[in-house]
Design an enzyme around this catalytic site. Structure first.
Site, mmCIF file in Angstrom:
data_model
loop_
_atom_site.group_PDB
_atom_site.id
_atom_site.type_symbol
_atom_site.label_atom_id
_atom_site.label_comp_id
_atom_site.label_asym_id
_atom_site.label_seq_id
_atom_site.Cartn_x
_atom_site.Cartn_y
_atom_site.Cartn_z
ATOM 1 N N GLY A 218 -22.639 -0.171 -4.357
ATOM 2 C CA GLY A 218 -21.878 0.894 -4.010
ATOM 3 C C GLY A 218 -21.661 1.257 -2.426
ATOM 4 O O GLY A 218 -21.782 0.106 -1.739
ATOM 5 N N ASN A 219 -20.704 2.118 -2.068
ATOM 6 C CA ASN A 219 -20.061 2.387 -0.739
ATOM 7 C C ASN A 219 -21.428 2.544 0.138
ATOM 8 O O ASN A 219 -22.450 2.822 -0.074
ATOM 9 C CB ASN A 219 -19.177 3.509 -0.800
ATOM 10 C CG ASN A 219 -18.193 3.375 0.264
ATOM 11 O OD1 ASN A 219 -18.194 2.578 1.223
ATOM 12 N ND2 ASN A 219 -16.963 4.109 0.200
ATOM 13 N N ILE A 220 -21.053 2.601 1.456
ATOM 14 C CA ILE A 220 -21.981 2.865 2.493
ATOM 15 C C ILE A 220 -22.218 4.575 2.149
ATOM 16 O O ILE A 220 -21.343 5.432 2.026
ATOM 17 C CB ILE A 220 -21.161 2.935 3.868
ATOM 18 C CG1 ILE A 220 -20.865 1.304 4.089
ATOM 19 C CG2 ILE A 220 -22.441 3.069 4.887
ATOM 20 C CD1 ILE A 220 -19.947 1.084 5.290
ATOM 21 N N SER B 258 -23.754 5.600 -0.381
ATOM 22 C CA SER B 258 -23.844 6.394 -1.973
ATOM 23 C C SER B 258 -25.096 6.458 -2.647
ATOM 24 O O SER B 258 -25.140 7.143 -3.704
ATOM 25 C CB SER B 258 -22.993 4.982 -2.731
ATOM 26 O OG SER B 258 -23.757 3.780 -2.643
ATOM 27 N N GLY B 259 -26.254 6.206 -1.989
ATOM 28 C CA GLY B 259 -27.507 6.462 -2.578
ATOM 29 C C GLY B 259 -28.425 5.459 -2.870
ATOM 30 O O GLY B 259 -29.334 5.709 -3.942
ATOM 31 N N LYS B 260 -28.207 4.251 -2.520
ATOM 32 C CA LYS B 260 -28.780 2.986 -2.865
ATOM 33 C C LYS B 260 -30.086 2.908 -2.719
ATOM 34 O O LYS B 260 -30.947 2.728 -3.395
ATOM 35 C CB LYS B 260 -28.067 1.848 -2.476
ATOM 36 C CG LYS B 260 -26.673 1.561 -2.942
ATOM 37 C CD LYS B 260 -25.898 0.349 -2.354
ATOM 38 C CE LYS B 260 -25.929 0.422 -0.779
ATOM 39 N NZ LYS B 260 -25.057 1.549 -0.291
ATOM 40 N N THR B 261 -30.342 3.386 -1.289
ATOM 41 C CA THR B 261 -31.673 3.426 -0.892
ATOM 42 C C THR B 261 -32.553 4.156 -1.431
ATOM 43 O O THR B 261 -33.764 4.198 -2.044
ATOM 44 C CB THR B 261 -31.936 3.454 0.776
ATOM 45 O OG1 THR B 261 -31.122 2.471 1.352
ATOM 46 C CG2 THR B 261 -33.413 3.668 1.198
ATOM 47 N N GLU C 61 -30.704 -4.155 -3.233
ATOM 48 C CA GLU C 61 -29.511 -3.381 -2.418
ATOM 49 C C GLU C 61 -28.341 -4.349 -2.535
ATOM 50 O O GLU C 61 -28.690 -5.217 -1.535
ATOM 51 C CB GLU C 61 -30.238 -2.795 -1.378
ATOM 52 C CG GLU C 61 -28.857 -1.961 -0.880
ATOM 53 C CD GLU C 61 -29.631 -1.322 0.479
ATOM 54 O OE1 GLU C 61 -28.753 -0.377 1.176
ATOM 55 O OE2 GLU C 61 -30.534 -1.794 1.148
#
Length: 313
Positions: A110-112, A114-117, A187
């Site tokens: 996903g983009n910077i 985007s909620g990955k963490t 990630e």
């Protein structure tokens, strides 16, 4: 073989709440092994039942039971709770290989912003069989005293090749990490780093053709020789505007100068790769999630769709 005990939500005396978590009391439940009834499932013993953990899936409670296949000749419920049932999660032609049946690697792309963490933290805290592997941002911020991430954002024409060279190296290293649990959620991947971030820098003329070709050559060699493993991709699809808002909220110093146009370009590359499938090859099947939703709705989505997200078709 993996089995699940499915219990109607909060049916006493099977469940009770403790510190906000659901614990299962398997009283009066058991199964017959070679036609010999068992009064309590725990009496099977560790040699037969080697893992018992609980997960809360709305609107049911599932107790994950891993048992050796040779001890499942006959399976039944011996309790008065007729709605309680066992079912197997062996792979079928339509449902695929269920979570925890074999080790799998899931890449969250996903983009910077985007909620990955947030997603990875959720699974790490709520599913014991999941281990997470974050991007090595700390390494990028301090390589022998050099903050390569900050240097790239401040002067991408000068430092993008240096930064992406180190990103590719650390990504290749991370793909060699030994997996210790059934599911490894990471990630991003070396594929996302190349297909979205390197491509964007080159297309925006922040990286010259010679630098791009060197990175591409190394990438092709790594993929061919190291064969980075990815079994599923989860794409957190988020609008560039929402990404920009979240970036401002988390306030990383290096990201303070990221323009909306940069996020829009990255978004389009993610879309072309993972949704439109018009550029670059896909190393694994893709699940697309709408990550524009509020956090509580995202947590519900992760809970409700947990089996799908951790399944390989």
């Amino acid at each position: 073989m993996i089995l699940f005990l499915s219990i109607p939500q909060f049916s006493e005396p099977f469940t009770h709440l403790l510190s906000g978590r659901v614990f299962t009391t398997l009283i009066n439940a058991g199964f017959s092994q070679r036609k010999r009834p068992l009064s309590n499932i725990y009496s099977v013993g560790p040699q037969h039942l080697w893992n018992c953990q609980q997960y809360h899936f709305s609107p049911r409670l599932y107790c994950h039971l891993s048992v050796t296949s040779r001890h499942t000749t006959r399976l039944g419920i011996l309790s008065k709770y007729s709605k309680t049932q066992f079912y197997s999660t062996r792979p079928s032609s339509t449902k695929g290989s269920n979570m925890f049946e074999k080790p799998i690697v899931v890449a969250v792309e996903g983009n910077i912003g985007s909620g990955k963490t947030v997603m990875l933290d959720f699974f790490e805290k709520n599913v014991p069989e999941v281990e997470i592997l974050m991007e090595p941002v700390d390494k990028w911020r301090n390589y022998n005293g050099h903050n390569l991430l900050d240097m790239m954002y401040k002067d991408p024409e000068r430092w993008s090749f240096t930064f992406q060279s180190y990103v590719q190296l650390t990504m290749a290293e991370s793909h060699q990490t030994k997996q210790t649990k059934p599911v490894l959620m990471r990630e991003r991947s070396i594929f996302g780093a190349k297909y979205c971030f390197v491509e964007n820098l080159y297309e925006c003329e922040k990286m010259c053709k010679a630098e791009y070709d060197v990175l591409t050559g190394w990438f092709d060699w790594i993929v061919e020789n190291q064969k980075p493993k990815i079994d599923r991709i989860i794409y957190l699809r988020t609008s560039p505007e929402n990404c920009q808002h979240r970036i401002k909220e988390r306030s990383r110093n290096e990201e303070s100068s990221i323009p909306l146009e940069y996020l829009q370009d990255l978004h389009q590359l993610h879309e072309d790769w993972l949704v439109n499938k018009t550029r670059f090859s896909l190393p694994a099947p893709v699940t697309v999630l709408d990550a524009n939703l509020p956090l509580d709705q995202m947590f519900k989505l992760y809970t409700d769709d947990q089996n799908e997200l951790l399944t390989v078709r």
